[in-house]
Design a protein around this motif. Structure first.
Motif, PDB file in Angstrom:
ATOM      1  N   GLU A 119       0.753  -1.112  -0.053  1.00 11.25           N
ATOM      2  CA  GLU A 119       0.050   0.109  -0.013  1.00 11.25           C
ATOM      3  C   GLU A 119       0.760   1.354   0.044  1.00 11.25           C
ATOM      4  O   GLU A 119       1.886   1.391   0.787  1.00 11.25           O
ATOM      5  N   LYS A 120       0.634   2.183  -0.627  1.00 12.61           N
ATOM      6  CA  LYS A 120       1.292   3.531  -0.651  1.00 12.61           C
ATOM      7  C   LYS A 120       1.231   4.357   0.265  1.00 12.61           C
ATOM      8  O   LYS A 120       0.229   4.521   1.003  1.00 12.61           O
ATOM      9  N   PRO A 122       1.008   7.794   2.847  1.00 17.76           N
ATOM     10  CA  PRO A 122       0.279   9.100   2.711  1.00 17.76           C
ATOM     11  C   PRO A 122       1.560   9.990   2.486  1.00 17.76           C
ATOM     12  O   PRO A 122       2.712   9.792   2.847  1.00 17.76           O
ATOM     13  N   ILE A 123       1.324  11.143   1.767  1.00 17.57           N
ATOM     14  CA  ILE A 123       2.346  11.935   1.472  1.00 17.57           C
ATOM     15  C   ILE A 123       3.084  12.598   2.558  1.00 17.57           C
ATOM     16  O   ILE A 123       4.101  12.707   2.695  1.00 17.57           O
ATOM     17  N   GLU A 125       3.750  11.211   5.489  1.00 15.58           N
ATOM     18  CA  GLU A 125       4.542  10.396   6.067  1.00 15.58           C
ATOM     19  C   GLU A 125       6.047  10.291   5.091  1.00 15.58           C
ATOM     20  O   GLU A 125       6.995  10.276   5.601  1.00 15.58           O
TER      21      GLU A 125
END
Length: 218
Positions: A119-120, A122-123, A125
């Motif tokens: 999973e990508k 969050p920006i 983080e």
């Protein structure tokens, strides 16, 4: 004519694995506890790149690829690494989020295989991690169009100097094409080398939010 150099008989190269054992009664119910114990010991031993892990992906035709990435964070949610979002590995991940990770700690006769889904991050983080990287590493993230063909190393070095001058009087911003991923763990298989090739292997599999533990034949 055979142009290879003459090698020793590699078929006879072997050693005994005598540096430890794994016993079922000693295993924690949560595999991340055992993983953390192994990782802490690897880091404390001054092994080179103790956080290096092989990441395996497959392309759209099912052809496998492997490369080494560095673990940058772990917690109950999974294992984290960062990379160029235009790289070959990310192209694979966008098509198939299933991955395998592999740690090898030769000094302790230990291996660990992990299966999971990507999973990508969050920006925010990703920004938090990027801001802590060495400045040269931040600039290098801008330089490399990872996995693309280039004519020479000089192109990279010239671009690095160009961007170093560009960002000389400011913070290096996060590239839009750079980010992080978390591997959500589904399976963890621990391998401890044993005498006479009678290795200890235990697999943890997450089923209905509970870890099922089984010993595997070596």
């Amino acid at each position: 004519m055979n142009s290879f150099k003459e090698l020793p008989d590699i078929s006879s190269l072997r050693r005994e694995y005598t540096k430890g054992q794994l016993n079922r009664q000693d295993l924690p119910e949560n595999p991340l506890i055992l993983f953390e114990n192994w990782l802490i010991k690897a880091c404390a031993s001054s092994l080179p790149d103790p956080t290096a892990m092989t990441l395996a992906t497959v392309d759209e035709n099912g052809k496998p690829y492997q490369r080494t990435v560095l673990l940058k964070h772990y917690d109950i949610n999974g294992l984290v690494f960062y990379t160029n979002l235009n790289s070959r590995k990310v192209f694979h991940l966008n098509k198939n989020p299933n991955v395998s990770l592999h740690f090898l700690w030769h000094f302790f006769d230990r291996q660990l295989m992990i299966l999971g889904r990507i999973e990508k991050l969050p920006i925010l983080e990703t920004i938090g991690y990027f801001s802590k990287r060495p400045r040269e590493s931040q600039i290098s993230a801008w330089v490399s169009k990872q996995s693309s063909h280039i004519k020479s190393r000089e192109i990279l070095e010239k671009k690095f100097i160009e961007l170093k001058n560009k960002f000389k009087n400011c913070e290096v911003p996060l590239p839009s094409f750079w980010g992080g991923f978390r591997v959500k763990i589904e399976t963890m298989e621990f391998w401890q080398g044993g005498k006479h090739r009678l290795h200890d292997r235990f697999v943890y599999q997450l089923k209905n939010k509970v870890w099922e533990i089984n010993r595997l034949a070596p």
